[in-house]
Design a protein around this motif. Structure first.
Motif, PDB file in Angstrom:
ATOM      1  N   ASP A  15       0.834  -1.199   0.000  1.00 21.00           N
ATOM      2  CA  ASP A  15       0.000   0.000   0.000  1.00 21.00           C
ATOM      3  C   ASP A  15       0.870   1.251   0.000  1.00 21.00           C
ATOM      4  N   VAL A  16       0.424   2.244  -0.756  1.00 16.48           N
ATOM      5  CA  VAL A  16       1.108   3.536  -0.823  1.00 16.48           C
ATOM      6  C   VAL A  16       0.105   4.613  -0.441  1.00 16.48           C
ATOM      7  N   CYS A  18      -0.457   8.782  -0.035  1.00 15.39           N
ATOM      8  CA  CYS A  18       0.017  10.136  -0.294  1.00 15.39           C
ATOM      9  C   CYS A  18      -0.746  11.087   0.619  1.00 15.39           C
ATOM     10  N   TYR A  52      -4.953   6.920  -1.257  1.00 18.47           N
ATOM     11  CA  TYR A  52      -4.439   5.574  -1.048  1.00 18.47           C
ATOM     12  C   TYR A  52      -4.298   4.865  -2.396  1.00 18.47           C
ATOM     13  N   LEU A  55       0.197  -0.692  -4.824  1.00 20.39           N
ATOM     14  CA  LEU A  55       1.273  -0.999  -5.768  1.00 20.39           C
ATOM     15  C   LEU A  55       1.287  -2.505  -6.010  1.00 20.39           C
TER      16      LEU A  55
END
Length: 202
Positions: A15-16, A18, A52, A55
């Protein structure tokens, strides 16, 4: 703002998030403070200022297939086996599809492609080890007998296509399609050739 990841591998899935920092207004201004959801490393973030992302890195063929699928040459009337070995990534059990001269002959149970298999393959029984495949449009032969078996280790799964009593018409381009992740419809393919020689087996 752009996040760039270089040389990612399939193990880099994750999970990424920002987040945009929410800076408090100067105390000289009587404006109300924004609603906050929390702090991280001493920086306050505003509510709703998070995005969210997931990736997902799909394995290359070299990461998925530890052993290349080999061409097979056999004599007439003998049995042939073609093995397709795939790594078990993240502990998953990969799914396999087999194609024979461009025709789908085996697919995972419950997968939509299974409906196409049923159009071509007539099962002998629920637990029959072999299946009949009509070769209409492929050759003048009526059918050939084949079966698909599986073997497992901690790190790999091997799917083996076995064809009984091969003949000239059984020479073919054979494809093994592997889906490493059961959630994503992303497949990797290996190809091999089955060659039947003119000399009958002893």
């Amino acid at each position: 703002m752009t996040l760039t990841l270089k040389n990612v591998a399939w193990k880099d899935n994750g999970d990424v998030v920002c987040s945009q920092p929410c800076y408090l207004p100067p105390p000289v201004k009587p404006t109300p403070l924004p609603i906050v959801t929390g702090t991280a490393n001493g920086v306050t973030f505003c509510a709703g200022d998070h995005q969210y992302f997931r990736l997902q890195v799909f394995p290359s063929a070299s990461e998925l297939f530890p052993v290349p699928m080999s061409n097979v040459s056999v004599r007439r009337k003998s049995d042939a086996q073609i093995a397709c070995v795939a790594n078990r990534l993240e502990g998953n059990s990969p799914a396999f599809i087999w194609r024979f001269n461009g025709h789908l002959i085996a697919a995972p149970a419950g997968h939509p492609m299974q409906a196409l298999v049923r159009i071509l393959v007539t099962r002998l029984g629920k637990f029959a080890p072999t299946q009949h495949f009509p070769l209409a449009g492929i050759s003048n032969a009526k059918e050939f007998n084949f079966g698909v078996s599986y073997s497992y280790t901690v790190t790999t799964v091997t799917s083996t296509l076995s064809i009984s009593s091969v003949d000239f018409h059984t020479s073919a381009r054979v494809e093994c399609w592997v889906r490493p992740d059961e959630i994503q419809e992303v497949w990797r393919r290996q190809t091999a050739f089955l060659h039947v020689s003119t000399i009958p087996a002893a």
